[in-house]
Structure formats: C-alpha cells, structure tokens
Design a protein around this motif. Structure first.
Motif: not given
Length: 306
Positions: A182-186, A252-256, A290-300
């Motif tokens: 259920l964790a947010l991923r970005a 704010i958006v992540g919490a929502g 990442d520092a917020m604890g959101v698992r993040t993937h970067v794409v260029h």
C-alpha cells in the motif's frame, strides 16, 4: 507517506494485514500491451488469470488469501471481451475493503500507434464490428474512460519498447506483498515540451522559467546528469525556492493519494528539449521524494534525442 509510522512504529489502520494477498488488475486498451504485461507479472512471481468476470474477483481474492501461502501475488487481466466489465469492475473494486482492494494498472497508447499495431498483425479490433479500425479504438477508449480515471497507474506504451514496458512494471510492482503493497511509489519523468506532453503524467512541472544551459557553449553538449549542468541549473535564481515549495506540495499530494488509496504518482518535469533543466530538476525532486520515504524511479524520456 510511509506505510509504517516512523515515529511510533505503528501500522496504519488501513495497512494490509500480514499474509494478505497482493492483487493487481491489468487492463486498458486493446493493443496497448496487456499480454506483455501479463508475462512480466508471471516473471515477477504473480499467479496470472486471464479474462476473469468482475463479479468473481472477490471470490478469487478470498480463495487466494486462504491458500496458506500457496498464492501470495495475483494478477488478473481484464478487457472488453465482456463489454459490461468496465462499470461492473469499478463497482466491484469500490465495494471491496480498502486493505483488499487490488491495484489497477491501465495500459494505453495513441490511436495512430494502435492502428499500426493492429494492421501489423492483421487483426480486427474487438469493438470494430462492421466499421473502421479507428471506430473500434475510439469506442473502447470511451468505454474505459471511467476505469482509466480510477486506475492506480497509467502507462502510455506509445513510445515504449517491450523492454521499456517491462522495466516500468518491474519498478512499480517489485517488493514484498505485505507492508510495501500500500506504499506510495513515484515515477519522476523528465521530458521535452517540443516532443509532446507525457499523456500518463499525474502532475506536470514546467522548469522553462530557468535559464537554458543550451546557450552556454561549454554546457551545450552535456546533460542534466553532468555535475556542471546540475550546478548551473540549481544555482539559478528561484531554483532552490521552487524545489522547496514543490516539495511541500508533494507532501500534501502524497498524503492525499494515500488517503484515496492511490499508490502511484507520475510526476513529469519538462523543459524545451528534455536534456538539461528537466533532467537536473527531476533528479532533485526524485531525491526529495526518496527522503520522504517514497519509492522513486527516474526516467529521462527524451534524453539523447536530437
């Protein structure tokens, strides 16, 4: 925005119970890559079921949950072979307890791309009937509009190879099926406005307000991944203030998103060509997520394009 409260160590009330079945619904437009996605989920260890009627999802999830660990990850492919499935599926998902709700992956592509794909395999669209191929595509897009709006993750496969699609799915759906489910991923996606907006973006950031390193001769052939360009972009007036302010907005958006059980965020960061400013700023925003604890993937997306 972490699944687990880092202050108290308590698990939120809507967290998945230990041993809960991780369920993903794979849906979207015909020709957009559902079969490829299904094979990818199989490789990730999911038990994949094709063309299940919506009313049986709850039963299947219940059976999987009672399998004593034999099935821990379930992926269900659903499409317009059952025309009423869009409305029925939305209602079924909304009626499930939050901790048991499946994640919905929606695949789409531009109509011109879908036409070429159908023509290359000499197949008719399932909703085409006696009309043109594009009529079937448009009818399906309209039928699935509500389901697309409710989807956790939308992936546009227009400009993605099979390997690109697999990487996107692996980035979003790898991880344990319990605390991480259920964790947010970005996904933070850099792009160039001159190549078009990413249609699968949830939020779009325009960083063209910053001076363009393209006009600095010693920086022109470098990219935002190079330290010299990154230092130049971040050293411009307003860059740090923008990052600080946008980071507050993302909190704010992540919490929502978490409250609404949306588990994926695609943040598109654009400059003119997708080479300098957007790349540097997307890396900074990804680090802050990442520092917020959101698992993040970067794409260029457009890096390397002329």
């Amino acid at each position: 925005m972490n699944e687990r409260d880092t202050t108290t160590g308590a698990v939120p009330a809507d967290a998945a119970p230990a041993g809960a079945l991780e369920t993903v619904i794979i849906t979207g437009l015909s020709g957009a890559g559902r079969s490829t996605a299904a094979k990818c989920f199989e490789d990730l260890g999911f038990f994949v079921v094709d063309n299940l009627p919506p009313e049986l999802i709850g039963t299947l999830v219940d059976l999987g949950s009672r399998s004593q660990g034999a099935v821990t990850r379930l992926a269900v492919v659903m499409d317009v072979r059952g025309r009423a499935f869009s409305k029925d599926l939305r209602g079924t998902i909304r009626g499930m307890p939050r901790t048991l709700r499946p994640r919905v992956l929606f695949l789409e592509a531009g109509s011109d791309v879908l036409v070429r794909r159908f023509e290359s395999v000499r197949r008719a669209h399932p909703l085409q009937g006696g009309g043109r191929l594009v009529d079937g595509i448009n009818a399906e897009r309209e039928l699935l509009a509500g389901l697309r709006d409710d989807a956790d993750l939308v992936i546009d496969t227009s400009n993605r190879s099979v390997h690109d699609l697999r990487r996107a799915i692996e980035s979003a759906f790898t991880g344990p099926a319990s605390d991480d489910a259920l964790a947010l991923r970005a996904t933070v996606l850099s792009f160039g406005f001159k190549y078009g907006l990413p249609v699968d973006a949830d939020m779009v950031v325009d960083v063209r307000f910053l001076p363009n390193p393209h006009w600095i001769p010693e920086l022109r052939d470098l990219t935002g991944q190079d330290e010299e360009v990154s230092d130049y972009v971040l050293g411009q007036e307003g860059a740090t203030e923008f990052l600080d302010s946008y980071t507050d907005l993302l909190r704010i958006v992540g919490a929502g998103y978490r409250r609404e059980s949306k588990r994926f965020l695609t943040l598109a960061v654009g400059c003119t060509g997708g080479k300098h400013r957007s790349v540097a700023m997307s890396r900074q925003l990804a680090a802050r997520l990442d520092a917020m604890g959101v698992r993040t993937h970067v794409v260029h997306r457009d890096l390397g394009r002329e």
